[in-house]
Write a protein that holds these residues in place. Structure first.
Motif, PDB file in Angstrom:
ATOM      1  N   ASP A 132       0.841  -1.198   0.000  1.00  0.00           N
ATOM      2  CA  ASP A 132       0.000   0.000   0.000  1.00  0.00           C
ATOM      3  C   ASP A 132       0.879   1.252   0.000  1.00  0.00           C
ATOM      4  O   ASP A 132       2.082   1.173   0.254  1.00  0.00           O
ATOM      5  N   ILE A 133       0.258   2.386  -0.279  1.00  0.00           N
ATOM      6  CA  ILE A 133       0.994   3.648  -0.422  1.00  0.00           C
ATOM      7  C   ILE A 133       1.683   4.018   0.889  1.00  0.00           C
ATOM      8  O   ILE A 133       2.846   4.428   0.902  1.00  0.00           O
ATOM      9  N   GLU A 134       0.963   3.847   1.986  1.00  0.00           N
ATOM     10  CA  GLU A 134       1.489   4.252   3.287  1.00  0.00           C
ATOM     11  C   GLU A 134       2.790   3.501   3.607  1.00  0.00           C
ATOM     12  O   GLU A 134       3.771   4.112   4.055  1.00  0.00           O
ATOM     13  N   SER A 135       2.785   2.197   3.379  1.00  0.00           N
ATOM     14  CA  SER A 135       3.988   1.398   3.638  1.00  0.00           C
ATOM     15  C   SER A 135       5.150   1.867   2.766  1.00  0.00           C
ATOM     16  O   SER A 135       6.277   2.000   3.238  1.00  0.00           O
ATOM     17  N   ALA A 136       4.857   2.097   1.499  1.00  0.00           N
ATOM     18  CA  ALA A 136       5.905   2.523   0.568  1.00  0.00           C
ATOM     19  C   ALA A 136       6.511   3.847   1.035  1.00  0.00           C
ATOM     20  O   ALA A 136       7.735   4.033   1.004  1.00  0.00           O
ATOM     21  N   TYR A 189      -6.789  -2.443  -8.776  1.00  0.00           N
ATOM     22  CA  TYR A 189      -7.765  -3.061  -7.874  1.00  0.00           C
ATOM     23  C   TYR A 189      -8.927  -2.121  -7.603  1.00  0.00           C
ATOM     24  O   TYR A 189     -10.090  -2.559  -7.551  1.00  0.00           O
ATOM     25  N   GLN A 190      -8.619  -0.838  -7.419  1.00  0.00           N
ATOM     26  CA  GLN A 190      -9.710   0.142  -7.213  1.00  0.00           C
ATOM     27  C   GLN A 190     -10.635   0.174  -8.418  1.00  0.00           C
ATOM     28  O   GLN A 190     -11.854   0.200  -8.290  1.00  0.00           O
ATOM     29  N   SER A 191     -10.016   0.192  -9.595  1.00  0.00           N
ATOM     30  CA  SER A 191     -10.795   0.255 -10.830  1.00  0.00           C
ATOM     31  C   SER A 191     -11.696  -0.970 -10.977  1.00  0.00           C
ATOM     32  O   SER A 191     -12.887  -0.853 -11.287  1.00  0.00           O
ATOM     33  N   ALA A 192     -11.117  -2.145 -10.729  1.00  0.00           N
ATOM     34  CA  ALA A 192     -11.880  -3.383 -10.907  1.00  0.00           C
ATOM     35  C   ALA A 192     -13.064  -3.418  -9.943  1.00  0.00           C
ATOM     36  O   ALA A 192     -14.158  -3.867 -10.301  1.00  0.00           O
ATOM     37  N   ALA A 193     -12.862  -2.921  -8.729  1.00  0.00           N
ATOM     38  CA  ALA A 193     -13.936  -2.946  -7.740  1.00  0.00           C
ATOM     39  C   ALA A 193     -15.047  -1.970  -8.120  1.00  0.00           C
ATOM     40  O   ALA A 193     -16.228  -2.226  -7.887  1.00  0.00           O
ATOM     41  N   ALA A 194     -14.649  -0.845  -8.725  1.00  0.00           N
ATOM     42  CA  ALA A 194     -15.627   0.202  -9.026  1.00  0.00           C
ATOM     43  C   ALA A 194     -16.135   0.135 -10.464  1.00  0.00           C
ATOM     44  O   ALA A 194     -17.084   0.852 -10.820  1.00  0.00           O
ATOM     45  N   CYS A 195     -15.505  -0.711 -11.300  1.00  0.00           N
ATOM     46  CA  CYS A 195     -15.913  -0.811 -12.700  1.00  0.00           C
ATOM     47  C   CYS A 195     -15.799   0.521 -13.428  1.00  0.00           C
ATOM     48  O   CYS A 195     -16.662   0.865 -14.245  1.00  0.00           O
ATOM     49  N   ARG A 196     -14.776   1.265 -13.150  1.00  0.00           N
ATOM     50  CA  ARG A 196     -14.558   2.530 -13.863  1.00  0.00           C
ATOM     51  C   ARG A 196     -13.058   2.834 -13.901  1.00  0.00           C
ATOM     52  O   ARG A 196     -12.275   2.175 -13.202  1.00  0.00           O
ATOM     53  N   THR A 197     -12.661   3.828 -14.681  1.00  0.00           N
ATOM     54  CA  THR A 197     -11.257   4.217 -14.687  1.00  0.00           C
ATOM     55  C   THR A 197     -10.970   5.004 -13.409  1.00  0.00           C
ATOM     56  O   THR A 197     -11.847   5.709 -12.904  1.00  0.00           O
ATOM     57  N   VAL A 198      -9.771   4.860 -12.893  1.00  0.00           N
ATOM     58  CA  VAL A 198      -9.391   5.650 -11.716  1.00  0.00           C
ATOM     59  C   VAL A 198      -8.090   6.407 -11.988  1.00  0.00           C
ATOM     60  O   VAL A 198      -7.242   5.950 -12.743  1.00  0.00           O
ATOM     61  N   GLU A 199      -8.005   7.572 -11.362  1.00  0.00           N
ATOM     62  CA  GLU A 199      -6.769   8.353 -11.433  1.00  0.00           C
ATOM     63  C   GLU A 199      -5.768   7.691 -10.490  1.00  0.00           C
ATOM     64  O   GLU A 199      -6.129   7.252  -9.407  1.00  0.00           O
ATOM     65  N   VAL A 200      -4.520   7.640 -10.909  1.00  0.00           N
ATOM     66  CA  VAL A 200      -3.505   6.994 -10.080  1.00  0.00           C
ATOM     67  C   VAL A 200      -3.150   7.899  -8.907  1.00  0.00           C
ATOM     68  O   VAL A 200      -2.881   9.089  -9.079  1.00  0.00           O
ATOM     69  N   GLU A 201      -3.169   7.304  -7.708  1.00  0.00           N
ATOM     70  CA  GLU A 201      -2.774   8.060  -6.522  1.00  0.00           C
ATOM     71  C   GLU A 201      -1.250   7.988  -6.416  1.00  0.00           C
ATOM     72  O   GLU A 201      -0.673   6.912  -6.356  1.00  0.00           O
ATOM     73  N   HIS A 202      -0.611   9.150  -6.405  1.00  0.00           N
ATOM     74  CA  HIS A 202       0.852   9.152  -6.392  1.00  0.00           C
ATOM     75  C   HIS A 202       1.395   9.291  -4.993  1.00  0.00           C
ATOM     76  O   HIS A 202       0.842   9.980  -4.152  1.00  0.00           O
ATOM     77  N   ILE A 203       2.489   8.627  -4.796  1.00  0.00           N
ATOM     78  CA  ILE A 203       3.162   8.639  -3.522  1.00  0.00           C
ATOM     79  C   ILE A 203       3.714  10.051  -3.233  1.00  0.00           C
ATOM     80  O   ILE A 203       4.151  10.745  -4.149  1.00  0.00           O
ATOM     81  N   GLN A 204       3.620  10.469  -1.976  1.00  0.00           N
ATOM     82  CA  GLN A 204       4.110  11.802  -1.601  1.00  0.00           C
ATOM     83  C   GLN A 204       5.453  11.651  -0.913  1.00  0.00           C
ATOM     84  O   GLN A 204       5.537  11.085   0.154  1.00  0.00           O
ATOM     85  N   ILE A 205       6.478  12.146  -1.539  1.00  0.00           N
ATOM     86  CA  ILE A 205       7.801  12.034  -0.907  1.00  0.00           C
ATOM     87  C   ILE A 205       8.667  13.242  -1.255  1.00  0.00           C
ATOM     88  O   ILE A 205       8.564  13.772  -2.336  1.00  0.00           O
TER      89      ILE A 205
END
Lengths: 333, 333
Positions: free
Chosen positions: B101-105, B317-333
């Motif tokens: 997940d993003i938080e771990s990364a 995974y978000q897209s598949a669950a929602a059946c739509r395109t999703v914007e990629v959430e980018h890591i903040q660093i």
């Protein structure tokens, strides 16, 4: 004996004319094209009569079947005219550019009680048939993931460049990978939703498209088509069907029978995949239709199946333009 | 004699630890200084095989004078182990996917920065000779600008913790998307923007996604599709398959990273198998990590690269669950 008249003496017209020569119960009695030279060269194959005007050809009462091999945007007009004259119609794929036109063609064929079929010839390609047979025999379990590709260069060779005009051809989604949409739709299940990506004219004289299909039975398909390969590229198709118990793979370049290498200034490699006489796909689809006409039985590729394939292609185009998945509405005709 | 760089291996939960350890043995100025594995049986066996010391607890291994560690725990554990290693001042090579997940990364990247150590993602395909050659050809402009990429990373279904989403972070979409999403991002030189995914438990009946198509779009407009399915059945002749068809404005590259094989027909065992005759990339990867440990240089493939590749799988995974395109959430660093 079934008498056939052919309109459109381009590449497909020639292919069909050559096929009729080998179909015993078919007689190609007339060919028509606005280009006299082209019409004459194809008329020679079976000694057919040449017409420059379609209406004149239709007046010949002996004609049973009209074979339509003209560009897509003209399909409806010529199909309706032929049906009006009570001729059975074989129409090249894709059936039409819009659902409205396609449905009108199907409805009118029913109204006039003539047979109507569309040239979804991939169903007759031996490698594709063999795979369908293997699936039918349970060799790979239940098909769950299907990948197809259909790749070539930009179709600059077409008459008046009509392929390149998406208003006339629909582009590679509607003209090229509709073959695979039909194959998947017919043998592996109806499509629930479509997500597609395409260059859509972003690159000059290049297009490439992918469509992800989710079938109603849960299987996933990835359909790829290209008009982006360099000029002179070898036309290539592949498929892969993964089932619960195995998989089938096909690559036209890997399973062709002849690789020819010549040097006439440039080194050129070409790939030939001749098929046994009885398996030649264009001949097989036409033979089947001719037999249906003669015996008055149901056609193999029905108009409404062609409408279904068109519906998937149109959904893919819509998705590629909007960037969103498109769920197919229950199609009505 | 020059002192060797001391590398520790943390866990053989991921089977790649074996090939990485073998690669380490081939590097003259590196040595495996210890192996930590919570599984005592496996750990002692591996320690004996590689003639090194066994530790039940990785934290004990981290107390020794190692320069770097290779983390091959389950995916979920990457975060904790990497952060602990970073806090002890060790350089880290993390098996892919970088995290779950993003938080771990973010935690892992921050720990590396805070402790001024280098964290690297184990993407061996970055060191595959075919992939490197493709990158060279692309950068030299041989196929012009990239328009789209069609990728396939098929393989056999793994076992054990790989099939437990709480430990693996997902199924095939997590496991197989990242190799190609990393390579494509490297080739295209742009960040991911949008993702669409169809996936599911379709083939193997293990209650986890084993089939997936991920369609992506980059900030610069290039699109791509990634087939991350565990699509190969047990008798498939080779493992794995990493293919990319790269369509450019001047030409097409077809990259088959693992296709340098020869076929063995064993009549006694009644088996047919393809074996690779080229090194896959593991050796280059490990050599690079040893270099990083020696010099403290920035790795050729960083932790951030791993995190960016993971973002695509998460969005899928978000897209598949929602059946739509999703914007990629980018890591903040």
């Amino acid at each position: 004996m079934v008498n056939v008249a052919l309109i459109g003496c381009g590449t497909m017209g020639r292919t069909h004319a050559n096929s009729y020569k080998n179909i015993n119960n078919a007689n190609l009695i007339g060919v028509c094209d606005i280009n006299m030279e082209k019409a004459q060269s194809i008329a020679k194959i079976s000694g057919s009569h040449v017409y420059l005007k379609f209406e004149e050809m239709l007046e010949n009462e002996n004609i049973d079947v009209v074979d339509i091999c003209i560009p897509t945007y003209m399909h409806k007009e010529y199909a309706l005219t032929s049906m009006e004259a009570r001729k059975h119609v074989f129409c090249e794929k894709p059936i039409a550019l819009t659902l409205k036109d396609a449905n009108e063609m199907v409805r009118f064929s029913e109204k006039m009680s003539v047979k109507f079929t569309v040239g979804h010839v991939v169903r007759y390609f031996p490698a594709y048939k063999r795979a369908v047979d293997a699936v039918g025999q349970g060799e790979i379990g239940i098909p769950k993931l299907i990948r197809t590709t259909r790749n070539q260069g930009f179709p600059k060779w077409s008459w008046e460049g009509w392929y390149m005009d998406y208003e006339k051809s629909g582009g590679p989604i509607l003209d090229l990978i509709i073959h695979d949409f039909d194959w998947i739709n017919y043998y592996f299940g109806d499509v629930e939703r479509v997500y597609a990506q395409s260059l859509n004219g972003k690159a000059k004289e290049q297009d490439h498209c992918v469509a992800t299909l989710r079938l109603k039975n849960g299987a996933i398909a990835h359909v790829e088509g290209s008009w982006a390969y360099p000029e002179g590229s070898v036309f290539r198709t592949t498929f892969e069907v993964v089932g619960t118990n195995g998989q089938i793979e096909f690559d036209s370049l890997k399973s062709c029978g002849i690789e020819k290498q010549i040097n006439n200034g440039h080194h050129i490699t070409s790939y030939l995949s001749p098929t046994a006489h009885s398996m030649e796909p264009y001949q097989a689809e036409l033979r089947e239709f001719i037999n249906c006409v003669e015996a008055d039985t149901k056609v193999s590729v029905s108009g409404s199946e062609a409408v279904k394939a068109l519906q998937v292609a149109l959904a893919a185009i819509e998705s590629s333009l909007t960037g969103r998945p498109v769920t197919l509405k229950n199609y009505i005709h | 004699m020059k002192e060797k760089v001391k590398i520790g291996i943390i866990s053989f939960e991921h089977m790649h630890a074996l090939s990485y350890s073998k690669a380490l043995c081939n590097i003259e100025d590196a040595e495996i200084a210890g192996i930590a594995d919570a599984d005592e049986f496996r750990g002692t066996q591996m320690a004996a095989e590689f003639n090194t010391k066994y530790y039940k607890y990785y934290k004990e291994l981290l107390e020794t004078d190692l320069t770097g560690v290779v983390v091959c725990t389950n995916n979920k554990m990457h975060c904790q182990v990497s952060v602990d290693a970073a806090n002890k001042g060790k350089h880290v090579l993390v098996e892919k996917p970088f995290a779950v997940d993003i938080e771990s990364a973010e935690k892992m990247l921050k720990a590396a920065e805070d402790n001024k150590i280098k964290i690297m993602t184990a993407f061996p395909m970055r060191f595959n000779s075919n992939v490197l050659e493709a990158k060279k050809l692309i950068d030299a402009g041989e196929i012009g600008d990239i328009l789209c990429i069609i990728g396939i990373n098929h393989g056999k279904i793994p076992s054990g913790w790989f099939l437990d989403p709480t430990l693996a972070g997902g199924g095939c979409v997590m496991d197989h998307t990242v190799h190609l999403s990393d390579l494509m991002r490297w080739f295209v030189n742009s960040e991911y923007k949008k993702v669409y995914c169809e996936c599911g438990n379709l083939i193997h009946n293990k209650n986890i996604d084993d089939c997936g198509i991920v369609n992506v779009e980059f900030e610069n407009g290039v699109f791509a599709s990634i087939d991350c399915s565990w699509a190969h059945h047990k008798n498939y002749t080779i493992w794995p398959q990493v293919d990319m068809e790269i369509i450019g404005t001047k030409g097409v590259l077809e990259v088959k990273a693992c296709a340098q094989t020869e076929r063995i027909y064993n009549a006694k065992e009644e088996t047919v198998g393809d074996v690779a005759w080229n090194e896959s990339g593991d050796e280059g990867l490990i050599r690079e990590f040893v270099d990083v440990c020696k010099t403290g240089k920035n790795p050729f493939v960083s932790g951030l690269d791993g995190a960016k590749a993971m973002e695509v799988a998460l969005a899928a995974y978000q897209s598949a669950a929602a059946c739509r395109t999703v914007e990629v959430e980018h890591i903040q660093i």
